[in-house]
Design an enzyme around this catalytic site. Structure first.
Site, PDB file in Angstrom:
ATOM      1  N   SER A 143      35.494 -35.588  -6.122  1.00 47.51           N
ATOM      2  CA  SER A 143      36.820 -35.826  -6.729  1.00 47.51           C
ATOM      3  C   SER A 143      36.681 -37.065  -7.894  1.00 47.51           C
ATOM      4  CB  SER A 143      37.963 -35.929  -5.655  1.00 47.51           C
ATOM      5  OG  SER A 143      39.183 -35.961  -6.311  1.00 47.51           O
ATOM      6  N   GLU A 237      41.430 -24.468  -6.915  1.00 42.84           N
ATOM      7  CA  GLU A 237      41.756 -25.933  -7.268  1.00 42.84           C
ATOM      8  C   GLU A 237      42.142 -26.147  -8.654  1.00 42.84           C
ATOM      9  OE1 GLU A 237      38.851 -29.261  -7.124  1.00 42.84           O
ATOM     10  OE2 GLU A 237      37.460 -27.666  -6.052  1.00 42.84           O
ATOM     11  N   HIS A 267      40.067 -27.716  -3.008  1.00 42.05           N
ATOM     12  CA  HIS A 267      39.251 -29.097  -3.594  1.00 42.05           C
ATOM     13  C   HIS A 267      38.362 -29.907  -2.510  1.00 42.05           C
ATOM     14  CE1 HIS A 267      39.046 -32.629  -6.336  1.00 42.05           C
ATOM     15  NE2 HIS A 267      39.863 -33.402  -5.220  1.00 42.05           N
TER      16      HIS A 267
END
Length: 314
Positions: A143, A237, A267
């Site tokens: 991320s 996502e 995600h």
């Protein structure tokens, strides 16, 4: 079984309560409560300091490590820590047979951009200064930590430092301008994030700064000279296009890049190892990517072909 696991995970993530206006401290405690998993039993952990920041070392107990991994955790540059990611990083280290150091870089809004990049670069430089051969060093992150891993390598390149053997990023947040089409087209099927929630993290990290600058949004950077890159992302996502465009930018800049799009998963689905077959398969593939490049102990080859794969495991 895989479809049932995906459906169950989607339902679980959608059922999580959401506070519409949480402050950073509430976000951090909620994130830690929801995400934290301990390191595997066969991974030894130790507190340490790297580049002036606290860090967590994770070392497989039953193998002789073949290299070192510098890991940068996710959390929108606002939440997360080496503790929240101990399970994920420990699994990756164990499967790859490497020692890992997970960095506790400074978080926004107390420490906005470029504090995280400065900490990533300081940690990378400290490993090199401590005698780590860059050919035996890899970076990884998920991320925001995935975007930060790329930004760290861009900063290292600008500082004249050698590049590591490889870098692997999981669902990287690489465009803080939120210009990717998936931010809108995937919003209904993303069980974790809305566009407004992603934008709120960007606001805390960048404030009124230019969101397209390369160290904040490496999807807009010149990636020439970066090491072999693995990008993994789920199709469900809002950050799907961040990953796809990052891989495309890398390929255009002659970086040896592999993109894996895993269908119908959210995600950083790798967090759900042990209960989602896709997560275990993806971690195995990421570990193999890192281990093979660390084992070769050779600098990145120029002119390597980009590989794009849409992964659909049985």
């Amino acid at each position: 079984m895989t479809r049932q696991q995906r459906d169950a995970l989607d339902a679980l993530l959608r059922s999580a309560p959401r506070d519409p206006r949480p402050g950073p401290e509430a976000q951090r405690s909620g994130f830690a409560e929801a995400l934290t998993r301990p390191a595997p039993d066969d991974v030894i952990t130790r507190r340490t300091v790297l580049g002036g920041r606290p860090a967590l070392e994770l070392e497989p107990a039953e193998t002789t490590p073949r290299g070192r991994l510098l890991y940068l955790h996710g959390g929108g540059y606002v939440v997360g820590s080496p503790d929240t990611h101990a399970g994920l990083v420990g699994e990756l280290a164990r499967r790859a047979g490497v020692s890992a150091t997970s960095l506790d870089y400074r978080l926004a809004p107390e420490h906005p951009f470029p504090a995280a990049v400065e900490d990533g670069l300081a940690a990378y430089r400290a490993l090199l200064d401590g005698g780590t051969d860059p050919r035996e060093l890899a970076l990884a992150g998920d991320s925001a930590g995935g975007g930060l891993a790329i930004a760290t390598l861009l900063a290292a390149r600008e500082a004249g430092l050698p590049q590591p053997a490889a870098v692997a990023v999981l669902s990287p947040w690489a465009d803080l301008t939120l210009s990717g089409e998936s931010v809108r087209s995937k919003e209904e099927i993303d069980p974790i994030f809305t566009a407004a929630e992603v934008r709120a993290y960007a606001d805390l990290y960048l404030g009124d700064r230019d969101r397209a600058q390369p160290l904040a949004s490496p999807v807009f950077a010149d990636l020439t000279g970066l090491p072999p890159l693995l990008v993994q992302v789920g199709s469900h996502e809002v950050l799907l296009d961040d990953a796809v465009r990052l891989a495309g930018r890398a390929g255009a800049d002659d970086v040896d890049v592999t993109l894996e799009v895993w269908p119908k998963v959210p995600h950083v689905f790798q967090h759900h190892y042990g209960r989602l077959d896709d997560a275990d398969a993806a971690l195995d593939r990421a570990a193999r990517f890192l281990a093979e490049r660390l084992r070769s102990a050779q600098p990145a080859r120029s002119g390597s072909a980009a590989v794009v794969s849409v992964t659909s495991p049985a």
